[in-house]
Design a protein around this motif. Structure first.
Motif, PDB file in Angstrom:
ATOM      1  N   SER A   1       0.845  -1.193   0.000  1.00 49.84           N
ATOM      2  CA  SER A   1       0.000   0.000   0.000  1.00 49.84           C
ATOM      3  C   SER A   1       0.879   1.241   0.000  1.00 49.84           C
ATOM      4  O   SER A   1       1.760   1.381   0.846  1.00 49.84           O
ATOM      5  N   ILE A   2       0.659   2.128  -0.972  1.00 51.91           N
ATOM      6  CA  ILE A   2       1.450   3.355  -1.088  1.00 51.91           C
ATOM      7  C   ILE A   2       0.512   4.559  -1.118  1.00 51.91           C
ATOM      8  O   ILE A   2      -0.497   4.555  -1.833  1.00 51.91           O
ATOM      9  N   LEU A   3       0.840   5.569  -0.352  1.00 50.79           N
ATOM     10  CA  LEU A   3       0.149   6.853  -0.440  1.00 50.79           C
ATOM     11  C   LEU A   3       0.970   7.755  -1.359  1.00 50.79           C
ATOM     12  O   LEU A   3       2.129   8.048  -1.067  1.00 50.79           O
ATOM     13  N   LEU A   4       0.368   8.174  -2.454  1.00 48.90           N
ATOM     14  CA  LEU A   4       1.002   9.102  -3.382  1.00 48.90           C
ATOM     15  C   LEU A   4       0.384  10.473  -3.182  1.00 48.90           C
ATOM     16  O   LEU A   4      -0.790  10.690  -3.503  1.00 48.90           O
ATOM     17  N   ALA A   5       1.147  11.393  -2.598  1.00 52.23           N
ATOM     18  CA  ALA A   5       0.652  12.748  -2.357  1.00 52.23           C
ATOM     19  C   ALA A   5       0.656  13.510  -3.684  1.00 52.23           C
ATOM     20  O   ALA A   5       1.718  13.722  -4.274  1.00 52.23           O
ATOM     21  N   TRP A   6      -0.521  13.932  -4.139  1.00 53.79           N
ATOM     22  CA  TRP A   6      -0.629  14.545  -5.462  1.00 53.79           C
ATOM     23  C   TRP A   6      -1.168  15.965  -5.366  1.00 53.79           C
ATOM     24  O   TRP A   6      -2.196  16.216  -4.728  1.00 53.79           O
ATOM     25  N   ASP A   7      -0.464  16.906  -6.016  1.00 58.59           N
ATOM     26  CA  ASP A   7      -0.922  18.294  -6.057  1.00 58.59           C
ATOM     27  C   ASP A   7      -0.717  18.922  -7.432  1.00 58.59           C
ATOM     28  O   ASP A   7      -0.700  20.154  -7.565  1.00 58.59           O
ATOM     29  N   SER A   8      -0.542  18.084  -8.443  1.00 58.41           N
ATOM     30  CA  SER A   8      -0.387  18.534  -9.838  1.00 58.41           C
ATOM     31  C   SER A   8       0.864  19.370 -10.061  1.00 58.41           C
ATOM     32  O   SER A   8       0.941  20.126 -11.032  1.00 58.41           O
ATOM     33  N   SER A   9       1.846  19.245  -9.195  1.00 58.14           N
ATOM     34  CA  SER A   9       3.088  19.997  -9.345  1.00 58.14           C
ATOM     35  C   SER A   9       4.121  19.195 -10.136  1.00 58.14           C
ATOM     36  O   SER A   9       4.003  17.977 -10.289  1.00 58.14           O
ATOM     37  N   ASP A  10       5.142  19.898 -10.625  1.00 56.28           N
ATOM     38  CA  ASP A  10       6.245  19.217 -11.309  1.00 56.28           C
ATOM     39  C   ASP A  10       6.928  18.222 -10.374  1.00 56.28           C
ATOM     40  O   ASP A  10       7.316  17.133 -10.786  1.00 56.28           O
ATOM     41  N   GLU A  11       7.082  18.618  -9.108  1.00 58.03           N
ATOM     42  CA  GLU A  11       7.756  17.748  -8.146  1.00 58.03           C
ATOM     43  C   GLU A  11       6.976  16.462  -7.920  1.00 58.03           C
ATOM     44  O   GLU A  11       7.558  15.370  -7.858  1.00 58.03           O
ATOM     45  N   ALA A  12       5.667  16.573  -7.793  1.00 55.52           N
ATOM     46  CA  ALA A  12       4.830  15.387  -7.589  1.00 55.52           C
ATOM     47  C   ALA A  12       4.872  14.478  -8.815  1.00 55.52           C
ATOM     48  O   ALA A  12       4.921  13.241  -8.691  1.00 55.52           O
ATOM     49  N   ALA A  13       4.866  15.081 -10.011  1.00 55.29           N
ATOM     50  CA  ALA A  13       4.918  14.288 -11.244  1.00 55.29           C
ATOM     51  C   ALA A  13       6.250  13.546 -11.354  1.00 55.29           C
ATOM     52  O   ALA A  13       6.306  12.376 -11.747  1.00 55.29           O
ATOM     53  N   ARG A  14       7.337  14.223 -10.983  1.00 56.81           N
ATOM     54  CA  ARG A  14       8.656  13.584 -11.051  1.00 56.81           C
ATOM     55  C   ARG A  14       8.755  12.456 -10.023  1.00 56.81           C
ATOM     56  O   ARG A  14       9.294  11.384 -10.312  1.00 56.81           O
ATOM     57  N   ALA A  15       8.225  12.677  -8.844  1.00 56.34           N
ATOM     58  CA  ALA A  15       8.241  11.626  -7.819  1.00 56.34           C
ATOM     59  C   ALA A  15       7.447  10.410  -8.283  1.00 56.34           C
ATOM     60  O   ALA A  15       7.842   9.270  -8.044  1.00 56.34           O
ATOM     61  N   THR A  16       6.347  10.658  -8.954  1.00 59.02           N
ATOM     62  CA  THR A  16       5.525   9.561  -9.469  1.00 59.02           C
ATOM     63  C   THR A  16       6.305   8.724 -10.466  1.00 59.02           C
ATOM     64  O   THR A  16       6.329   7.490 -10.382  1.00 59.02           O
ATOM     65  N   ARG A  17       6.951   9.358 -11.402  1.00 59.37           N
ATOM     66  CA  ARG A  17       7.713   8.630 -12.424  1.00 59.37           C
ATOM     67  C   ARG A  17       8.897   7.872 -11.814  1.00 59.37           C
ATOM     68  O   ARG A  17       9.164   6.728 -12.177  1.00 59.37           O
ATOM     69  N   GLN A  18       9.600   8.523 -10.899  1.00 58.72           N
ATOM     70  CA  GLN A  18      10.793   7.887 -10.345  1.00 58.72           C
ATOM     71  C   GLN A  18      10.474   6.761  -9.362  1.00 58.72           C
ATOM     72  O   GLN A  18      11.331   5.927  -9.088  1.00 58.72           O
TER      73      GLN A  18
END
Length: 277
Positions: free
Chosen positions: A154-171
């Motif tokens: 189970s993973i919580l992905l904190a999302w706020d539509s920012s560049d940082e959040a998008a990069r964290a998602t990909r990595q």
């Protein structure tokens, strides 16, 4: 992102538990470990030149000797682990430690920081400022004494539509794909076509679904609490094994003066924290 090289940072003061966790994690990932043993050299007290040139230099010599001894101990332990590894040592002053750590992080897919290194506040700060802000490499900070799972359920992905959040998602995709449930969490989202979209979280959910990720979009009301408090509580509610988030959405100097979500998460999170900038 396929994880082939993990840079594990160890404090010269305490590393016995961190290295056990690092061996298990790298073994599960079948990754090469770069073991980085760090000693932050003491800063000489204000004194006369003669005092600095004798007392401080003698203390520096002792610190370097200890670093050498601890590095040899790490080397010996890893030789019996069966892992592919290399061991490097850094003796550095506090002011330059972030640059030294960043230089080594350039050649890793992930920087792993265990509870003992994370509990060393000056070292943790240098790791974050170096690896996270001066290299393209994400960091995984484990505040617990048990090994961080290489296959979280189970993973919580904190999302706020920012560049940082998008990069964290990909990595973090290596972890997201094998997860039973990825909780895409938005705190007090506002529906705007130029930001979150008319249905906040729907776009990132569709993107992840195309990668085979099992997604649940959860829009959470803060109820007047700080964002970091809301995220930590929701991580407990969904029994998250890991929190993935982008690091710092504002200038670093502002974060240092006024705090921030990432700073608070680093300080108080009880769940392994995957951070990307």
């Amino acid at each position: 992102m396929s994880i082939k090289t993990v840079m594990c940072v160890f404090s010269v003061e305490r590393w016995d538990q961190d290295i056990k966790q690092a061996i298990e994690f790298c073994g599960a990932q079948r990754a090469h470990m770069t073991a980085l043993v760090v000693c932050l050299g003491g800063v000489p007290a204000i004194a006369t030149y003669e005092a600095i040139s004798t007392v401080w230099l003698d203390e520096q010599r002792k610190e370097i000797e200890r670093l050498t001894e601890e590095t040899k101990a790490v080397q010996k332990l890893l030789e019996s682990s069966g892992l592919s590894f290399d061991v490097q040592e850094i003796y550095t002053e506090f002011a330059w430690a972030d640059e030294d750590i960043a230089q080594h992080a350039l050649y890793a897919d992930l920087v792993l920081v265990g509870a003992q290194a994370a509990g060393d506040e000056p070292l943790q700060r240098r790791i974050v400022d170096g690896a996270l802000f001066q290299s393209p490499t994400p960091i995984l900070i484990n505040p617990r004494m048990q090994t961080v799972s290489s296959s979280p359920k189970s993973i919580l992905l904190a999302w706020d539509s920012s560049d940082e959040a998008a990069r964290a998602t990909r990595q973090s995709m290596e972890f997201l794909k094998g997860c039973d449930a990825v909780h895409v969490t938005l705190v007090d989202p506002v529906a705007r076509s130029w930001e979150n979209g008319e249905e906040p979280g729907a776009d990132i959910a569709m993107f992840l679904t195309r990668h085979g990720v099992k997604v649940e979009v959860e829009r959470v009301a803060s109820g007047g609490r700080r964002i970091d408090e809301t995220l930590r509580q929701h991580a407990v509610d969904v029994a998250a094994d890991m929190v993935v988030m982008g690091a710092y959405n504002h200038p670093r100097i502002q974060q240092r003066l006024f705090g921030g979500v990432t700073r608070s998460m680093l300080k108080d999170s009880r769940v392994p924290l995957f951070l990307s900038r």
